[in-house]
Design an enzyme around this catalytic site. Structure first.
Site, PDB file in Angstrom:
ATOM      1  N   GLU A  12       0.834  -1.209   0.000  1.00 14.83           N
ATOM      2  CA  GLU A  12       0.000   0.000   0.000  1.00 14.83           C
ATOM      3  C   GLU A  12       0.866   1.256   0.000  1.00 14.83           C
ATOM      4  O   GLU A  12       0.490   2.283  -0.561  1.00 14.83           O
ATOM      5  CB  GLU A  12      -0.905   0.022   1.244  1.00 14.83           C
ATOM      6  CG  GLU A  12      -1.994  -1.035   1.242  1.00 14.83           C
ATOM      7  CD  GLU A  12      -2.670  -1.175   2.611  1.00 14.83           C
ATOM      8  OE1 GLU A  12      -3.834  -1.596   2.634  1.00 14.83           O
ATOM      9  OE2 GLU A  12      -2.038  -0.897   3.653  1.00 14.83           O
ATOM     10  N   ASP A 198     -12.020  -3.833  -2.817  1.00  9.41           N
ATOM     11  CA  ASP A 198     -13.053  -4.865  -2.997  1.00  9.41           C
ATOM     12  C   ASP A 198     -14.410  -4.301  -2.622  1.00  9.41           C
ATOM     13  O   ASP A 198     -14.519  -3.380  -1.823  1.00  9.41           O
ATOM     14  CB  ASP A 198     -12.727  -6.093  -2.136  1.00  9.41           C
ATOM     15  CG  ASP A 198     -12.432  -5.716  -0.701  1.00  9.41           C
ATOM     16  OD1 ASP A 198     -11.269  -5.416  -0.381  1.00  9.41           O
ATOM     17  OD2 ASP A 198     -13.380  -5.674   0.106  1.00  9.41           O
TER      18      ASP A 198
HETATM   19  N1  SAH Z   1      -2.143  -9.649   4.436  1.00 10.90           N
HETATM   20  C1  SAH Z   1      -3.013 -10.347   3.591  1.00 10.90           C
HETATM   21  C2  SAH Z   1      -4.352  -9.727   3.335  1.00 10.90           C
HETATM   22  C3  SAH Z   1      -4.648  -8.428   3.991  1.00 10.90           C
HETATM   23  S1  SAH Z   1      -6.222  -7.905   3.573  1.00 10.90           S
HETATM   24  C4  SAH Z   1      -2.343 -10.695   2.285  1.00 10.90           C
HETATM   25  O1  SAH Z   1      -2.026  -9.792   1.506  1.00 10.90           O
HETATM   26  O2  SAH Z   1      -2.154 -11.844   2.022  1.00 10.90           O
HETATM   27  C5  SAH Z   1      -6.609  -6.778   4.740  1.00 10.90           C
HETATM   28  C6  SAH Z   1      -5.978  -5.387   4.614  1.00 10.90           C
HETATM   29  O3  SAH Z   1      -6.645  -4.615   3.632  1.00 10.90           O
HETATM   30  C7  SAH Z   1      -6.172  -4.659   5.917  1.00 10.90           C
HETATM   31  O4  SAH Z   1      -5.041  -3.868   6.190  1.00 10.90           O
HETATM   32  C8  SAH Z   1      -7.446  -3.829   5.715  1.00 10.90           C
HETATM   33  O5  SAH Z   1      -7.372  -2.556   6.306  1.00 10.90           O
HETATM   34  C9  SAH Z   1      -7.592  -3.715   4.203  1.00 10.90           C
HETATM   35  N2  SAH Z   1      -8.896  -4.144   3.644  1.00 10.90           N
HETATM   36  C10 SAH Z   1      -9.143  -4.176   2.312  1.00 10.90           C
HETATM   37  N3  SAH Z   1     -10.391  -4.618   2.068  1.00 10.90           N
HETATM   38  C11 SAH Z   1     -10.961  -4.895   3.267  1.00 10.90           C
HETATM   39  C12 SAH Z   1     -12.249  -5.407   3.650  1.00 10.90           C
HETATM   40  N4  SAH Z   1     -13.183  -5.716   2.764  1.00 10.90           N
HETATM   41  N5  SAH Z   1     -12.484  -5.567   4.971  1.00 10.90           N
HETATM   42  C13 SAH Z   1     -11.553  -5.262   5.884  1.00 10.90           C
HETATM   43  N6  SAH Z   1     -10.319  -4.782   5.573  1.00 10.90           N
HETATM   44  C14 SAH Z   1     -10.006  -4.590   4.276  1.00 10.90           C
END
Ligand code: SAH
Length: 234
Positions: A12, A198
């Site tokens: 990010e 998403d």
């Molecule tokens: N670390 C993992 C996935 C992280 S997803 C990987 O990449 O394999 C979650 C991160 O994205 C969190 O930091 C959150 O703040 C953000 N995020 C994005 N979409 C989200 C959703 N629908 N609900 C909650 N957090 C979300």
């Protein structure tokens, strides 16, 4: 002016780190895993980017890591403004779209179900203040605003959705309210900048959709953050 970004995931922050040429200050938060990047902008602005850091090779996402990073950043950097920049889920029924970037005009928790008296209910939900310059900044930069709600899970259980809907939540993340909570304790203003990875009201599997859109959402986040820093440093 001292600006401290708090960002959960390296992906990010990377476009922003590359763009501003902030340099890592190794070991600054040791023994915490948080990582610090710094650049002096002009004569009057210090720009810091704080990442929550990694454990076992994974970015530390979520409320606990965000709280630790925010507390450490406030105590060691004394920022005038904390900016929590990251990704979120959002609702197409509210006009959201992938990689659309919002400023948070309110922030609360959506997964802290604590029965009891009003004080406990109020404390659980949070509803922390956001920087009072948020609305003016959104208008100046022509950015949409939305209410951030934070929980400890990427998925959304029916009770989460109910809480979000009852409270007019729009941007679902895993850090915003934790960062704002710590800022409220120290009386440091907080700005929330959230880019949509998403949609919570479509049929796609959230994690797949998140992964698919993370790079694009982070690029758009970077573009907005560049405009924000330009505006703040005057
Ligand atoms: N670390 C993992 C996935 C992280 S997803 C990987 O990449 O394999 C979650 C991160 O994205 C969190 O930091 C959150 O703040 C953000 N995020 C994005 N979409 C989200 C959703 N629908 N609900 C909650 N957090 C979300």
């Amino acid at each position: 002016m001292i600006i401290a970004y708090i960002v959960a995931m390296q992906a990010e922050a990377q476009p922003f780190i590359d763009n501003f040429g902030v340099q890592e200050v190794p070991g600054f938060f040791s023994p915490l895993p948080c990582r610090l990047y710094h650049a002096r902008m002009g004569s009057a602005t210090d720009l810091y980017v704080v990442l929550n850091g990694k454990v076992h090779g994974s970015d530390l996402i979520g409320c606990e890591s965000a709280s630790v990073a925010t507390q450490a950043a406030i105590q060691k950097l004394h920022p005038d403004l904390v900016i929590n920049s990251g990704t979120c889920g959002a609702f197409s029924s509210n006009g959201a779209d992938i990689a659309k970037v919002y400023l948070g005009n309110a922030v609360m928790f959506h997964d802290r179900r604590v029965p009891g008296d009003d004080e406990w209910g109020t404390q659980a939900l949070g509803n922390y203040p956001v920087w009072d310059g948020t609305k003016a900044l959104a208008e100046k930069l022509n950015l949409p605003m939305g209410k951030v709600t934070t929980g400890s899970s990427l998925d959304m259980q029916p009770c989460d959705l109910q809480m979000i809907k009852e409270n007019n939540g729009e941007l679902k993340d895993m850090e915003g309210a934790a960062v704002a909570f710590v800022c409220s304790l120290y009386n440091v203003p907080v700005l929330l900048v959230k880019s949509v990875t998403d949609l919570c009201d479509n049929s796609a599997e959230t994690y797949d959709e998140f992964k698919r859109n993370l790079a694009m959402a982070s690029e758009e986040l970077c573009k907005v953050n560049i405009r924000i820093v330009e505006e703040l440093k005057g």
